[in-house]
Design an enzyme around this catalytic site. Structure first.
Site, short mmCIF file in Angstrom:
data_model
loop_
_atom_site.label_atom_id
_atom_site.label_comp_id
_atom_site.label_asym_id
_atom_site.label_seq_id
_atom_site.Cartn_x
_atom_site.Cartn_y
_atom_site.Cartn_z
N HIS A 61 32.89 41.49 37.37
CA HIS A 61 31.99 41.88 36.20
C HIS A 61 32.77 42.19 34.77
O HIS A 61 34.13 42.38 35.00
CB HIS A 61 31.03 43.05 36.53
CG HIS A 61 31.80 44.39 36.77
ND1 HIS A 61 32.62 44.49 37.73
CD2 HIS A 61 31.76 45.48 35.87
CE1 HIS A 61 33.06 45.79 37.64
NE2 HIS A 61 32.57 46.47 36.55
N HIS A 63 33.57 44.54 32.88
CA HIS A 63 34.01 45.92 32.37
C HIS A 63 35.33 45.68 32.15
O HIS A 63 36.22 45.06 32.94
CB HIS A 63 33.48 46.97 33.35
CG HIS A 63 32.12 47.33 32.97
ND1 HIS A 63 31.47 48.24 34.05
CD2 HIS A 63 31.50 47.34 32.08
CE1 HIS A 63 30.26 48.47 33.58
NE2 HIS A 63 30.23 47.90 32.30
N ASP A 65 38.17 47.25 32.77
CA ASP A 65 39.18 47.93 33.91
C ASP A 65 39.32 46.39 34.79
O ASP A 65 40.35 46.50 35.37
CB ASP A 65 38.73 49.00 34.62
CG ASP A 65 37.31 48.92 35.02
OD1 ASP A 65 36.29 48.31 34.45
OD2 ASP A 65 37.08 49.66 35.88
N HIS A 66 38.45 45.59 34.53
CA HIS A 66 38.50 44.32 35.66
C HIS A 66 38.91 43.03 34.99
O HIS A 66 39.06 42.13 35.79
CB HIS A 66 37.05 44.34 36.44
CG HIS A 66 36.76 45.27 37.16
ND1 HIS A 66 36.55 45.41 38.66
CD2 HIS A 66 36.23 46.53 36.58
CE1 HIS A 66 36.29 46.62 39.01
NE2 HIS A 66 35.88 47.41 37.76
N HIS A 137 24.95 47.36 39.27
CA HIS A 137 26.12 47.90 38.37
C HIS A 137 25.47 48.09 36.93
O HIS A 137 26.39 48.42 36.07
CB HIS A 137 27.28 47.40 38.43
CG HIS A 137 28.55 48.11 37.84
ND1 HIS A 137 28.66 49.79 38.15
CD2 HIS A 137 29.42 47.73 37.11
CE1 HIS A 137 29.68 49.88 37.50
NE2 HIS A 137 30.45 48.77 36.85
N ASP A 208 32.46 46.62 41.15
CA ASP A 208 31.59 47.90 40.86
C ASP A 208 30.12 47.88 41.30
O ASP A 208 29.66 46.77 41.09
CB ASP A 208 31.80 48.34 39.74
CG ASP A 208 33.26 48.73 39.24
OD1 ASP A 208 34.08 48.61 39.95
OD2 ASP A 208 33.37 49.04 38.02
N HIS A 266 38.52 51.57 44.15
CA HIS A 266 38.39 51.91 42.78
C HIS A 266 37.86 53.51 42.77
O HIS A 266 37.04 53.75 42.69
CB HIS A 266 36.87 51.09 42.65
CG HIS A 266 36.30 51.02 41.19
ND1 HIS A 266 35.89 51.97 40.25
CD2 HIS A 266 36.55 50.16 40.15
CE1 HIS A 266 35.57 51.63 39.20
NE2 HIS A 266 36.14 50.43 39.02
ZN LIG Z 1 35.32 49.57 37.42
ZN LIG Z 2 32.17 48.43 35.90
#
Ligand SMILES: [Zn+2]
Ligand SMILES: [Zn+2]
Length: 311
Positions: A61, A63, A65-66, A137, A208, A266
């Site tokens: 996804h 976001h 951080d990914h 999510h 997530d 995570h």
């Molecule tokens: Zn994340």
């Molecule tokens: Zn996320």
């Protein structure tokens, strides 16, 4: 065929001294599939299996951080003179993101295929399928599944010969599942000369997500389930608000899906990893919490259970 998972980054939204941003590498034989590419992933790859041979990157996804490791990784692969094609899969919004990335680091100089995918089958080869389902999510998200078909049971030539089959093309027909008829009219079935088929391996990486039925279905009977485990019980409400799962909830998913091994990742820096492990184990016994750069060796189910090694 070897199958390894390399946990390149096991932290939640922000990296810590000990844990990097999310990324898991699936290494199957000579193939490398990178699931998520958080900031710093390229250095984690250099410290473990190297940058070469990654043919596919699958993003769960959008976001940061990914995916924040993508610009740097793509740039490095270009500078290294990579010529092999690379395919990038992810949820809707991926095309837009790549336009931004290319504005920053330029177009990759190697063949680069970008595909926004919908839940369902993404890649199907005779050796495995790569499938996705929608996660829960708060934005379009994809859980990824690598699924191997059942392997053929062992062929016993001595049994075939004893039944009167002549070595040669008929051996091949039996191994392909065909029934053959001998000159004297006797029928020989594949089951007469072959063991039962043996299950392949199935690995699911959720990214997530809240616990969902879709992930339970996808992970049914999986060898390994790598599940969001951001919070402990004490922050159950926060897990609900932010679209994440607690370790206990991840274990409930693993239990419902009947998986072999649950991997928690995570992880929020607010919790001690032992606390997360213990809460998950109250629901589901076979729980692993890897550190960054741990490798999970995943044997065929009839040959053993997955176990952690260091790179
Ligand atoms: Zn994340
Ligand atoms: Zn996320």
């Amino acid at each position: 065929m070897d199958l390894h998972l390399v946990f390149l980054g096991t932290s939640g939204a922000t990296p810590t001294v000990d844990r990097g941003s999310p990324a898991v590498l699936i290494a199957r034989g000579g193939e490398r599939i990178l699931v998520d590419c958080g900031e710093g992933t390229q250095r984690q790859l250099m410290r473990s299996v190297g940058l070469a041979r990654i043919g596919t990157i699958a993003i769960t996804h959008l976001h940061g951080d990914h995916y924040l490791g993508l610009p740097g990784l793509l740039k490095t692969l270009s500078l290294a003179g990579r010529e092999e094609p690379l395919q990038l899969f992810g949820p809707p919004g991926l095309y837009e993101l790549l336009r931004e990335v290319e504005r920053i680091v330029g177009r990759p100089r190697f063949p680069f295929l970008v595909d926004e995918v919908k839940p369902g089958a993404v890649v199907e080869t005779p050796e495995y399928a790569l499938r996705t389902v929608q996660t829960d999510h708060g934005l379009p998200g994809l859980a990824w599944c690598l699924d191997e078909p059942a392997r053929q049971g062992r062929f016993h030539p001595e049994k075939a010969t004893a039944l009167g089959v002549t070595p040669g093309p008929d051996f091949g027909r039996l191994q392909r599942g065909e029934t053959i008829t001998l000159p004297n009219g006797t029928m020989v079935q594949p089951g007469d000369v072959m063991d039962e088929s043996r299950p392949g391996r199935k690995v699911v990486i959720t990214g997530d997500t809240r616990p969902t039925e879709a992930v339970i279905d996808l992970a049914a009977g999986a060898t390994v389930l790598v599940h969001d485990s951001t919070f402990a019980d004490s922050e159950k409400e926060r897990a609900l608000e932010t679209g994440h799962s607690t370790a206990r909830e991840a274990a409930q998913v693993a239990y419902a899906a009947g998986v072999g091994t649950l991997v928690l990742t995570h992880l929020s820096s607010r919790h001690n990893w032992k606390e997360l492990r213990d809460q998950a184990r109250e629901v589901f016994p076979s729980v692993i919490l890897p550190r960054d750069l741990d490798v999970l060796v995943v044997p065929y189910p009839d040959r053993g259970t997955p176990g952690l090694e260091r790179v």
